[in-house]
Design a protein around this motif. Structure first.
Motif, PDB file in Angstrom:
ATOM      1  N   LEU A  12      39.858  77.075  51.533  1.00  7.41           N
ATOM      2  CA  LEU A  12      40.782  76.232  52.295  1.00  7.41           C
ATOM      3  C   LEU A  12      42.204  76.342  51.756  1.00  7.41           C
ATOM      4  CD1 LEU A  12      38.446  73.153  52.739  1.00  7.41           C
ATOM      5  CD2 LEU A  12      38.782  75.097  54.267  1.00  7.41           C
ATOM      6  N   LYS A  13      42.352  76.447  50.446  1.00  7.70           N
ATOM      7  CA  LYS A  13      43.688  76.606  49.854  1.00  7.70           C
ATOM      8  C   LYS A  13      44.336  77.903  50.319  1.00  7.70           C
ATOM      9  CE  LYS A  13      42.726  74.058  45.630  1.00  7.70           C
ATOM     10  NZ  LYS A  13      42.153  74.273  44.322  1.00  7.70           N
ATOM     11  N   VAL A  14      43.572  78.993  50.307  1.00  5.06           N
ATOM     12  CA  VAL A  14      44.102  80.286  50.739  1.00  5.06           C
ATOM     13  C   VAL A  14      44.448  80.234  52.226  1.00  5.06           C
ATOM     14  CG1 VAL A  14      43.545  82.730  51.075  1.00  5.06           C
ATOM     15  CG2 VAL A  14      42.930  81.594  48.943  1.00  5.06           C
ATOM     16  N   TYR A  15      43.573  79.631  53.019  1.00  2.00           N
ATOM     17  CA  TYR A  15      43.825  79.515  54.459  1.00  2.00           C
ATOM     18  C   TYR A  15      45.105  78.721  54.728  1.00  2.00           C
ATOM     19  CZ  TYR A  15      43.446  78.104  59.298  1.00  2.00           C
ATOM     20  OH  TYR A  15      43.725  77.853  60.628  1.00  2.00           O
ATOM     21  N   GLU A  16      45.258  77.594  54.067  1.00  2.00           N
ATOM     22  CA  GLU A  16      46.468  76.780  54.263  1.00  2.00           C
ATOM     23  C   GLU A  16      47.714  77.564  53.857  1.00  2.00           C
ATOM     24  OE1 GLU A  16      46.834  73.832  55.850  1.00  2.00           O
ATOM     25  OE2 GLU A  16      44.706  74.001  56.309  1.00  2.00           O
ATOM     26  N   GLY A  17      47.630  78.327  52.771  1.00  2.00           N
ATOM     27  CA  GLY A  17      48.744  79.168  52.342  1.00  2.00           C
ATOM     28  C   GLY A  17      49.084  80.228  53.367  1.00  2.00           C
ATOM     29  N   LEU A 119      38.538  75.289  59.198  1.00  2.00           N
ATOM     30  CA  LEU A 119      39.744  76.093  59.404  1.00  2.00           C
ATOM     31  C   LEU A 119      40.495  75.613  60.645  1.00  2.00           C
ATOM     32  CD1 LEU A 119      38.191  79.601  58.668  1.00  2.00           C
ATOM     33  CD2 LEU A 119      39.379  78.078  57.078  1.00  2.00           C
ATOM     34  N   VAL A 120      41.185  74.517  60.509  1.00  2.00           N
ATOM     35  CA  VAL A 120      41.923  73.927  61.633  1.00  2.00           C
ATOM     36  C   VAL A 120      43.100  74.836  62.000  1.00  2.00           C
ATOM     37  CG1 VAL A 120      43.239  71.917  62.400  1.00  2.00           C
ATOM     38  CG2 VAL A 120      41.241  71.620  60.913  1.00  2.00           C
ATOM     39  N   GLY A 121      43.181  75.206  63.264  1.00  2.00           N
ATOM     40  CA  GLY A 121      44.292  76.031  63.723  1.00  2.00           C
ATOM     41  C   GLY A 121      43.959  77.502  63.900  1.00  2.00           C
ATOM     42  N   ILE A 122      42.689  77.867  63.787  1.00  2.00           N
ATOM     43  CA  ILE A 122      42.295  79.270  64.018  1.00  2.00           C
ATOM     44  C   ILE A 122      42.567  79.610  65.477  1.00  2.00           C
ATOM     45  CG2 ILE A 122      40.219  80.709  64.331  1.00  2.00           C
ATOM     46  CD1 ILE A 122      41.184  80.825  61.505  1.00  2.00           C
ATOM     47  N   GLY A 123      43.172  80.784  65.698  1.00  2.00           N
ATOM     48  CA  GLY A 123      43.584  81.183  67.046  1.00  2.00           C
ATOM     49  C   GLY A 123      42.551  81.968  67.830  1.00  2.00           C
ATOM     50  N   GLY A 124      41.431  82.314  67.216  1.00  2.00           N
ATOM     51  CA  GLY A 124      40.392  83.053  67.919  1.00  2.00           C
ATOM     52  C   GLY A 124      39.342  83.547  66.949  1.00  2.00           C
TER      53      GLY A 124
END
Length: 149
Positions: A12-17, A119-124
């Motif tokens: 989650l930290k990497v994803y937010e970054g 993963l909130v905000g994944i585009g697809g």
């Protein structure tokens, strides 16, 4: 169906970054040794290429394994006669090649929701079982067809 697999905080930290600060171009995720946790296996610098991503994504294939990934996909789009503009989407990949062991495919498929819902905000989402399904042109077509809806 959920497999009860946990998601490591680093994912989650990497994803937010990636989402907020564009720290990484992509991250490869996989199961821990005991299959109880999804963890970060590799992070790529922001200037990494799609070819490098595919090489890293497919690395598990030789061991009969699967992977998840998040990729910051850049592409160009035209909107209502306006000039072409660059944009991007964070895409979630699930890579389960035909050569993967059946048990691995089942674990990854049943655990996908554990990571995706965080993963909130994944585009697809891109599901790949062979090279053609994750080729740049194929993914671009999927992303652009999603733009039109």
């Amino acid at each position: 169906m959920s497999s009860g697999v946990a998601v490591d905080d680093e994912c989650l930290k990497v994803y937010e970054g990636m989402k907020l600060k564009k720290h990484n171009k992509y991250v490869i995720l996989g199961m821990s040794e005991d299959d109880r946790k999804i963890k970060v296996l590799k992070k790529a610098e922001a200037n990494a290429t799609y070819d490098e991503f595919l090489k890293d994504l497919k690395e598990a294939e030789s061991q009969g394994d699967c992977r998840y990934a998040i990729y910051d996909f850049d592409y160009k789009v035209e909107r209502h006669g306006a000039p072409e503009a660059s944009t991007n989407k964070l895409l979630f990949y699930i890579w389960c090649p035909g050569s993967a062991k059946i048990k691995r495919k089942m674990i990854y498929t049943s655990s996908k929701d554990a990571i995706k819902k965080k993963l909130v905000g994944i585009g697809g989402e891109i599901q790949g079982t062979d090279d053609a399904e994750v080729s740049y042109d194929e993914v671009l077509e999927k992303v652009k067809s999603g733009e039109r809806h």
